[in-house]
Design a protein around this motif. Structure first.
Motif, PDB file in Angstrom:
ATOM      1  N   GLY A 183      64.604   7.815  32.558  1.00 28.26           N
ATOM      2  CA  GLY A 183      63.240   6.966  32.055  1.00 28.26           C
ATOM      3  C   GLY A 183      63.946   6.086  30.464  1.00 28.26           C
ATOM      4  N   TYR A 230      60.342  11.636  35.071  1.00 27.92           N
ATOM      5  CA  TYR A 230      60.177  12.158  33.258  1.00 27.92           C
ATOM      6  C   TYR A 230      60.136  13.281  32.990  1.00 27.92           C
ATOM      7  CZ  TYR A 230      59.223   7.150  33.078  1.00 27.92           C
ATOM      8  OH  TYR A 230      59.784   4.988  32.417  1.00 27.92           O
ATOM      9  N   PHE A 250      61.515   5.313  22.489  1.00 28.17           N
ATOM     10  CA  PHE A 250      61.927   5.231  23.715  1.00 28.17           C
ATOM     11  C   PHE A 250      62.950   4.316  24.399  1.00 28.17           C
ATOM     12  CE2 PHE A 250      62.412   7.461  27.863  1.00 28.17           C
ATOM     13  CZ  PHE A 250      61.423   7.613  28.558  1.00 28.17           C
ATOM     14  N   ASP A 297      63.600   2.781  33.691  1.00 25.76           N
ATOM     15  CA  ASP A 297      62.839   2.158  32.729  1.00 25.76           C
ATOM     16  C   ASP A 297      62.168   1.294  31.886  1.00 25.76           C
ATOM     17  OD1 ASP A 297      60.588   4.427  35.382  1.00 25.76           O
ATOM     18  OD2 ASP A 297      62.145   2.727  35.775  1.00 25.76           O
ATOM     19  N   ILE A 298      61.863   1.764  31.102  1.00 26.91           N
ATOM     20  CA  ILE A 298      61.460   1.380  29.538  1.00 26.91           C
ATOM     21  C   ILE A 298      62.504   0.968  28.778  1.00 26.91           C
ATOM     22  CG2 ILE A 298      61.459   3.639  28.262  1.00 26.91           C
ATOM     23  CD1 ILE A 298      58.573   2.874  27.312  1.00 26.91           C
TER      24      ILE A 298
END
Lengths: 214, 327, 394
Positions: free
Chosen positions: B99, B129, B69, B103-104
């Motif tokens: 996402g 998400y 991810f 974010d990640i």
């Protein structure tokens, strides 16, 4: 004693009496498989059925066969209803009843897998389908999309088909299903709950008629 | 072995499992068709990755890799480094959702940009998400319902604002960053082509409506996408080396409610006092963005090719009902 | 009150009863429903928690670390890729001896990416210094969450509750979630000696050198070994308060005079029990044993329970690539150390959500009556696309 773990449905252990006094399951375990498409409520239907069976005093289990969260993708969901606690968490391989929420799945999905002669198929269809497979199955068909559109304003066949299952088998009571719908859908408001209960009742009524006629 | 289907020329070919009306599928098809099959695609975990490579099948007709991810930008950095070491200038393209970008994926993305890798990073922004069931991301707009920012007795949906990702990216002072969306195809095309003509790290954020997660009619993806722009909530921009060099002007400003009414994820705002206050808040955000980027100005003199092209040829984009547009 | 609940929902309610003040949430299938229910509870004022929607699992683990280090009870959940992304932080939490509790919704690890259940994720972290408890049912998940906070806060060790993704998290079955008052009586207020507090300033996470690092690690090991007794005691106390008993460290089924015992973990035990019953019905002396607690490894208890049987088969949902089954390896070592010479056969199965059917489990039992095999075997391999060979024995 000859025992084939695949075929025999007996559950070993202490039996329990269904508290509700409703029509008790004739064998120890009923297994039901739902086929639907993402968005048609097959997974919810399984959950609702298990909630209803539980409130009827049975032990019940419901779970999906998960793919990813895609609308329109084929989904399966399973229910076990038993008179004694259910310990196994396997998939259902030999359903006693199969509910098909979408006729297009008849061609593409293994909807007949595991059904034995005498098994029950409940199909959401306007008319009796032409290819019925090779097994000697009990067929119930009803136009659940049309019925649900009448009551819910859109084709969401799951509660209609649950009504059909209750009528065709007696494995779970209509009252318990109504209560389950009321609890499970409480967040959606009274109108939605009432609409679903009416759809449920209609599915039940139509199926009873069909059963009586045949 | 060339696995490309000679009868279908899309890089993202048919047979994938996206929901009907999926904005991300639309955007990915548009973007990858413009870039073409002679590129290497690195995909982060997310909807696009899942619905195109489900269970031993693939709908990609170009070299494609998925790792985990967080690391798409880092894997892409490695791919790019290997190609450059061999003097190979095959384009390197990252595809990620919000996402995997906001974010990640942010750490690896920032590193990739800072090191100046010659990679085009495309973010298909569906504002949550979605693949795992509609949980909030930092891209989720303020007051939106998701499963981890649900409305309730004490909540009107997501508390926090949508992260201003394009500004974070632009602050890296890198060659090219732009926002785009599916409703304005000529604009998207121009931006992809522009990005492909530049060396160094480039970034595209493509707003991609999600009928499931945004809870809108699958037939209205383009309309929803257009309204995001016309309300000023999602400005279409170009930034080069940190400065805004192009915007898509709006002929008029549509009220945010027009956009919200099409989507169930805003439904809880209509009919509660707190909700009405949030609508006003969101309107203020839209107004502020219009102001900030001069979206209603007609007098700003932009000097990039793309901006001039857009000015010459108009807004472009698909309009099924011209009547509706002028309301 | 006994209710029909989805596993994730039941776990969320159990967490709510434990009154965490901080919940860190990053979604990953199949844990999502747990955090979604917690989010709704917070939104409705039913859980007085700071719900922190983090940007990654690395952050989720870090948030609960920070919260517990500041003296608040916390909770997070993850699985698979997300759990592994937490790795560095999980080692860190254990080394800092912070009583963090988390649920791992066991899921396979990529590549290839797979959202379904096996134990590779938590097993890969067996060295991290976390107590690991594997549950068989949603009821046990609920009860173990509650016990976990007691265990963690008593032993000053982090606890991971492992529950099978989908098989438990997404299954509706009857569960009795204890009432708030009963949980309050069982779980005292959170107290922790080493917190970040200006009134009593402490330095956490300082450096160490060769002349003392080993001692810290030894102390950690001793704490983990002693935790075994605490886990047992807390289970007993829980049984007294709530009436449900999970055996503490191990749970066994029909072990009396069993000639073959199947050892396993997690939800498959339910199906194993059904198979044991049916085989016993055919006159076979078989039994089953479930490791509830995998870390600390309950060597003494296992040896005591198994020393009188003739053959042991281990059926596990994880393995060490290029080596053997993990539980099988550790069990063999425990028996060997105790001077007990019983063949232990290793079966790897149920990977990536592959269903362990009743007939497959029966085959595993049957394999024990044949010649013991020294190599680990994969239970129920299908064929793969053309160019990949089928592996039957490693």
């Amino acid at each position: 004693m000859n025992f084939d773990v695949n075929k025999d449905k007996r559950i070993f252990g202490q039996s329990d009496i269904a508290k509700s006094g409703k029509k008790v399951a004739t064998s120890g375990l009923h297994e039901i498989r739902f086929h639907g498409r993402g968005g048609q409520g097959a997974v919810s239907a399984a959950a609702l059925l298990s909630l209803a069976a539980f409130s009827d005093g049975f032990e019940a289990q419901a779970f999906p066969k998960f793919g990813s969260e895609r609308r329109g993708a084929p989904v399966e969901a399973y229910v076990r209803i038993s008179t004694i606690p259910i310990r196994r968490h396997n998939q259902v391989y030999q359903p006693d009843a199969v509910i098909i929420q979408d006729t297009t799945l008849l061609r593409s999905e293994p909807v007949f897998d595991g059904l034995e002669d005498g098994g029950l198929m409940i199909l959401n269809a306007e008319r009796r389908p032409e290819t019925l497979g090779t097994k000697a199955l009990r067929w119930v068909y009803l136009p659940a999309n049309r019925i649900s559109e009448t009551f819910l304003g859109r084709p969401l066949p799951n509660t209609v088909l649950l009504g059909a299952l209750a009528a065709a088998t007696g494995w779970v009571s209509l009252a318990a299903l109504e209560q389950a719908i009321g609890n499970h859908l409480v967040r959606k408001g009274e109108e939605v709950v009432t609409a679903n209960i009416n759809a449920l009742r209609e599915g039940y009524r139509i199926t009873l008629e069909q059963e009586e006629a045949s | 072995m060339d696995s490309r289907d000679p009868f279908r020329h899309n890089v993202l070919t048919s047979g994938h499992r996206a929901c009907s009306g999926c904005g991300e599928a639309m955007a990915a098809r548009m973007v990858t068709d413009i870039i073409g099959p002679d590129a290497i695609y690195i995909n982060a975990t997310g909807c696009l990755q899942v619905f195109t490579t489900h269970n031993q099948q693939s709908s990609w007709q170009a070299p494609w890799i998925h790792s985990v991810f967080a690391n798409a930008a880092a894997v892409a950095s490695g791919v790019e480094a290997a190609l450059r070491a061999r003097g190979d200038d095959t384009p390197v393209i990252v595809q990620a959702g919000d996402g995997g970008t906001f974010d990640i994926g942010l750490q690896c993305l920032s590193g990739m940009i800072e090191r100046g890798h010659d990679v085009l990073f495309v973010c298909y922004d569906n504002e949550a998400y979605m693949n795992t069931g509609v949980q909030r991301s930092s891209s989720t707009p303020h007051a939106v319902r998701t499963t981890t920012s649900p409305p309730g007795r004490l909540s009107e949906g997501k508390h926090h604002l949508k992260k201003d990702m394009i500004s974070i990216i632009a602050a890296h002072q890198m060659p090219y960053a732009a926002t785009a969306t599916v409703a304005y195809f000529p604009d998207l095309k121009a931006k992809v082509e522009k990005a492909m003509s530049i060396k160094g790290p480039r970034f595209l954020q493509v707003l991609s409506p999600c009928p499931l997660g945004w809870d809108h009619d699958a037939a209205q993806t383009i309309q929803v996408s257009r309204l995001a722009v016309e309300t000023g909530l999602f400005p279409l921009l170009e930034l080069e080396h940190g400065a805004v060099t192009g915007v898509m002007h709006l002929p008029q400003q549509r009220p945010v409610e027009d956009y919200f009414r099409l989507q169930g994820r805003f439904k809880h705002l209509f009919g509660s006092k707190g909700g009405i206050a949030e609508i006003r808040h969101l309107q203020a955000l839209a107004d502020a963005r219009i102001q900030r980027y001069g979206l209603l100005d007609t007098t700003t003199d932009w000097n990039t090719d793309t901006a001039s092209q857009v000015q010459r040829h108009g807004r472009g984009g698909y309009s099924l009902d011209r009547q509706e547009d002028s309301q | 009150m006994r209710q029909q609940l989805e596993g994730s929902r039941a776990v969320a309610e159990a967490v709510q009863r434990c009154r965490p003040q901080v919940v860190a949430a990053y979604p990953i299938t199949p844990q999502t429903h747990i955090i979604e229910h917690l989010a709704q509870m917070v939104a409705d004022g039913e859980l007085a928690s700071e719900f922190v929607s983090v940007e990654s699992e690395f952050a989720a683990a870090s948030v609960v670390l920070g919260a517990v280090a500041t003296g608040s009870r916390a909770f997070t959940a993850s699985a698979s890729q997300g759990l592994l992304l937490m790795t560095e932080v999980l080692f860190n939490i254990a080394g800092l001896r912070l009583p963090v509790v988390m649920v791992c919704a066991n899921r396979a690890v990529g590549a290839p990416i797979n959202i379904f259940s096996d134990h590779q994720d938590s097993m890969a972290l067996r060295d991290a210094g976390w107590i690991q408890l594997y549950v068989e049912s949603n009821q046990e998940a609920v009860d173990t969450v509650i016990q976990a906070y007691r265990i963690a806060e008593t032993c000053e060790l982090p606890v991971m509750i492992c529950m099978d993704g989908f098989f438990l998290t997404h299954t509706f079955e009857p569960v009795d979630v204890p009432e708030q008052e009963a949980v309050d009586a069982f779980l005292p207020d959170f107290h922790f000696a080493r917190t970040l507090d200006p009134a009593q300033p402490m330095t956490l996470g300082g450096g160490s050198e060769p002349d003392n690092y080993q001692e810290y690690r030894h102390a950690q090991h001793q704490a983990m070994v002693s935790a075994a007794d605490e886990i047992d005691n807390i289970n007993t106390e829980f049984t007294q308060s709530f009436g449900r008993d999970y055996g503490g460290l191990i749970d066994h089924y029909q072990l009396e005079e069993a000639e073959v015992v199947l050892v396993t973990l997690g939800s498959v035990m339910g199906a194993v029990k059904d198979v044991v019953d049916s085989l016993r019905g055919q006159g076979q002396s078989v039994g089953a044993l479930r490791l509830r607690c995998f870390r600390p490894f309950p060597a003494t208890h296992l040896v005591a329970a198994l020393r009188n049987t003739r053959r042991i088969v281990v059926l596990e949902k994880a393995f060490s690539v290029g080596a053997d089954g993990i539980v099988a390896t550790e069990l063999r070592a425990a028996l060997h150390n105790a001077g007990v010479a019983i063949p232990v056969e290793s079966f790897i199965g149920g990977l990536g959500g592959r269903d362990l059917t009743l007939s497959l489990i029966e085959e595993v039992f049957r394999a024990a009556s044949a010649e013991p095999s020294a190599n680990c075997r994969f239970a129920g391999l299908n064929s793969l696309p053309d160019d990949i060979p089928i592996i039957e024995e490693t």
